[in-house]
Design a protein around this motif. Structure first.
Motif, PDB file in Angstrom:
ATOM      1  N   PHE A   1       0.943  -1.154   0.162  1.00 19.54           N
ATOM      2  CA  PHE A   1       0.059  -0.083  -0.157  1.00 19.54           C
ATOM      3  C   PHE A   1       0.759   1.181   0.022  1.00 19.54           C
ATOM      4  CE2 PHE A   1      -2.642   3.392   1.973  1.00 19.54           C
ATOM      5  CZ  PHE A   1      -3.970   3.144   1.086  1.00 19.54           C
ATOM      6  N   ASP A   2       0.126   2.358  -0.660  1.00 15.77           N
ATOM      7  CA  ASP A   2       1.041   3.505  -0.677  1.00 15.77           C
ATOM      8  C   ASP A   2       0.135   4.655  -0.779  1.00 15.77           C
ATOM      9  OD1 ASP A   2       2.901   5.779  -0.979  1.00 15.77           O
ATOM     10  OD2 ASP A   2       4.481   4.682  -1.890  1.00 15.77           O
ATOM     11  N   LEU A   3       0.186   5.851  -0.550  1.00 12.86           N
ATOM     12  CA  LEU A   3      -0.503   6.708  -0.794  1.00 12.86           C
ATOM     13  C   LEU A   3      -0.419   7.851  -1.957  1.00 12.86           C
ATOM     14  CD1 LEU A   3      -0.878   8.587   3.011  1.00 12.86           C
ATOM     15  CD2 LEU A   3      -2.754   7.324   1.653  1.00 12.86           C
ATOM     16  N   LEU A   4       0.768   7.353  -2.876  1.00 10.56           N
ATOM     17  CA  LEU A   4       1.027   7.823  -3.947  1.00 10.56           C
ATOM     18  C   LEU A   4       0.784   6.875  -5.039  1.00 10.56           C
ATOM     19  CD1 LEU A   4       4.617   9.061  -3.204  1.00 10.56           C
ATOM     20  CD2 LEU A   4       2.579  10.022  -2.707  1.00 10.56           C
ATOM     21  N   GLY A   5       0.467   7.503  -6.175  1.00 10.23           N
ATOM     22  CA  GLY A   5       0.091   6.678  -7.537  1.00 10.23           C
ATOM     23  C   GLY A   5      -1.093   6.150  -7.735  1.00 10.23           C
ATOM     24  N   TRP A   6      -2.012   6.707  -7.352  1.00  5.39           N
ATOM     25  CA  TRP A   6      -3.409   6.302  -7.233  1.00  5.39           C
ATOM     26  C   TRP A   6      -3.878   6.484  -8.511  1.00  5.39           C
ATOM     27  CZ3 TRP A   6      -7.171   4.732  -2.936  1.00  5.39           C
ATOM     28  CH2 TRP A   6      -6.476   4.402  -1.922  1.00  5.39           C
TER      29      TRP A   6
ATOM     30  N   ILE B   1      -9.050   7.311  -6.662  1.00  4.76           N
ATOM     31  CA  ILE B   1      -8.744   8.390  -5.893  1.00  4.76           C
ATOM     32  C   ILE B   1     -10.264   8.974  -5.753  1.00  4.76           C
ATOM     33  CG2 ILE B   1      -8.126  11.010  -5.717  1.00  4.76           C
ATOM     34  CD1 ILE B   1      -5.784  10.245  -7.483  1.00  4.76           C
ATOM     35  N   ALA B   2     -11.104   9.028  -6.544  1.00  2.00           N
ATOM     36  CA  ALA B   2     -12.697   9.495  -6.632  1.00  2.00           C
ATOM     37  C   ALA B   2     -13.286   8.558  -5.495  1.00  2.00           C
ATOM     38  CB  ALA B   2     -13.029   9.416  -7.807  1.00  2.00           C
TER      39      ALA B   2
ATOM     40  N   ASP C   1      -4.554  13.928  -4.215  1.00  2.00           N
ATOM     41  CA  ASP C   1      -4.124  14.018  -2.800  1.00  2.00           C
ATOM     42  C   ASP C   1      -4.960  12.922  -1.933  1.00  2.00           C
ATOM     43  OD1 ASP C   1      -3.651  14.681  -0.243  1.00  2.00           O
ATOM     44  OD2 ASP C   1      -3.416  16.820  -0.735  1.00  2.00           O
ATOM     45  N   MET C   2      -4.308  12.032  -1.443  1.00  2.00           N
ATOM     46  CA  MET C   2      -5.157  10.949  -0.536  1.00  2.00           C
ATOM     47  C   MET C   2      -5.100  11.386   0.795  1.00  2.00           C
ATOM     48  SD  MET C   2      -6.705   9.094  -2.545  1.00  2.00           S
ATOM     49  CE  MET C   2      -7.320   8.033  -1.202  1.00  2.00           C
ATOM     50  N   VAL C   3      -4.660  12.508   1.162  1.00  2.00           N
ATOM     51  CA  VAL C   3      -4.868  13.041   2.590  1.00  2.00           C
ATOM     52  C   VAL C   3      -5.877  14.137   2.717  1.00  2.00           C
ATOM     53  CG1 VAL C   3      -3.700  14.239   4.559  1.00  2.00           C
ATOM     54  CG2 VAL C   3      -2.370  12.603   3.050  1.00  2.00           C
TER      55      VAL C   3
END
Length: 422
Positions: free
Chosen positions: A9-14, A19-20, A405-407
């Protein structure tokens, strides 16, 4: 260990579609790896992602986890703080944000600010909040189609916070531009490298000059000075000996401005999207305004504006089957925790009558959102105004572009039909 079919898992590269709508992704990890170790990166601390409600609450409320990366790993260069050392203005600003402080500084600053966000203060602000909402909608309703983010959801909370701080309304476009530049240094927007940090550094210098100038204009005022804004009261408290240096005063103002407007902007845009996807709930809410406070809580649970928060392990500890070494980064996925069926029955359903339960939309523990009362007032008033003033809100097509942005999670653009005209 991750499942063979479950990537790191990562918060980058979605992907844009994820993301939506990140909740199917969260569900896979929550069911198969509720605490998941991210991919190791040379020279960087281990990262653990927490997907369940119970483990997220544990991380957010346990003193084994905190906000100071250097306190977690003082003997290494791996955790040098929330901002690289070369971006001095940004680092000074961010290190004085309440959200990045641990006790005792956190306790002192929160106590100083607490009375400014009391229920009575928020109640006194509600008429002005309503005025701002309707002033913005007067302009938005003149167009058959409009970008709800640009025309309402973004300026609305920014104007409210500006009024609270005592900043001129005509500065709001400049303030938002710099607030967005600051976000370029956030966890998932800084993926472009130094460019994002450089823009955030420039914005930090602008903000520092601006708020220092505003503070100077309030120093040495008469006791009966008519200005009763928050910035004036903070300056007075500083002059009377409160533990609030100039860097902390400036950092606090910027933090209130940025955190206070970005989250409400995302909430309002995503609330409209959720209600458009559930037309029965939208009509029910229009027909019965008394449902609004509960609806706001449910919408915050269903699709929170902040999806992830970071803590650091202050000692070796055990978490969800993992031995987590001191200095590790631990990221609680609030969006996943709010959809945990172990806490919320049928969590993927938007239910405006859901019994009150403690969602994590405003966080948990000592860092529970200081401005939650004000944010709720903005959400209730803004949402009610949108439903009442824009009869075409639930009709026609929509154009949605989510920020990468996933934050701080929400649409950067949301173009909707705003009238009933054919």
């Amino acid at each position: 260990m991750p499942s063979a079919t479950l990537p790191r898992f990562d918060l980058l590269g979605w992907a844009e579609e994820d993301i939506a709508h990140p909740y199917p992704v969260y569900r896979r990890y929550r069911e198969n790896a509720p605490v998941h170790r991210g991919a190791p990166q040379e020279g960087k601390p281990d990262t653990y992602y927490v997907f369940t409600y119970a483990e997220a609450v544990h991380v957010l409320s346990n003193r084994r986890f905190g906000r100071d990366a250097r306190a977690a790993s003082p003997a290494t260069g791996a955790a040098s703080g929330p901002v690289p050392a070369e971006y001095e203005a940004l680092r000074t600003l961010v290190e004085n944000w309440l959200v990045f402080l641990d006790p005792p500084r956190h306790t002192e600053l929160r106590a100083l600010l607490g009375t400014e966000f009391s229920p009575s203060v928020v109640a006194g602000l509600r008429p002005r909040i309503s005025e701002i909402a309707h002033e913005l909608l007067d302009g938005l309703g003149e167009h058959r189609e409009a970008d709800l983010v640009e025309g309402f959801a973004a300026p609305f909370p920014l104007l409210v916070i500006s009024a609270l701080l005592g900043l001129p309304a005509e500065h709001h476009e400049w303030l938002r531009a710099n607030a967005l530049a600051l976000q370029e240094a956030s966890t998932t927007r800084s993926r472009g490298g130094a460019g994002g940090y450089a823009r955030a550094e420039a914005a930090s210098r602008e903000f520092s000059r601006y708020f220092r100038r505003e503070a100077r204009s309030r120093r040495g005022g008469c006791a009966d000075d008519a200005r009763g804004d928050l910035l004036t009261r903070l300056v007075r408290a500083q002059e009377e000996g409160a533990p609030l240096g100039t860097d902390a005063l400036v950092g606090t103002c910027v933090h209130l401005l940025t955190a206070g407007h970005e989250t409400t902007t995302n909430f309002l845009a995503k609330a409209v999207l959720a209600l458009r996807a559930h037309p029965q709930s939208l009509e029910e809410l229009r027909a019965d305004p008394e449902l609004t406070p509960g609806a706001v809580e449910e919408l915050l649970r269903y699709d929170p504006p902040v999806q992830a928060v970071t803590r650091w392990a202050y000692e070796d500890t055990h978490l969800g089957g993992h031995e987590v070494p001191r200095g590790s980064r631990v990221i609680a996925l609030l969006g996943s925790a709010n959809r945990d069926p172990a806490r919320f029955p049928d969590p993927g359903t938007l239910d405006l009558h859901r019994p009150a339960d403690r969602h994590l939309g405003f966080g948990f523990g000592i860092h529970y959102c200081l401005g939650a009362g004000l944010a709720r007032a903005e959400a209730e008033i803004g949402l009610t105004a949108l439903l009442n003033r824009l009869p075409g809100l639930d009709h026609g097509r929509q154009q949605v572009e989510y920020a990468d942005d996933m934050v701080f999670h929400g649409p950067a653009r949301l173009v909707l039909r705003t009238s009933d005209l054919p």
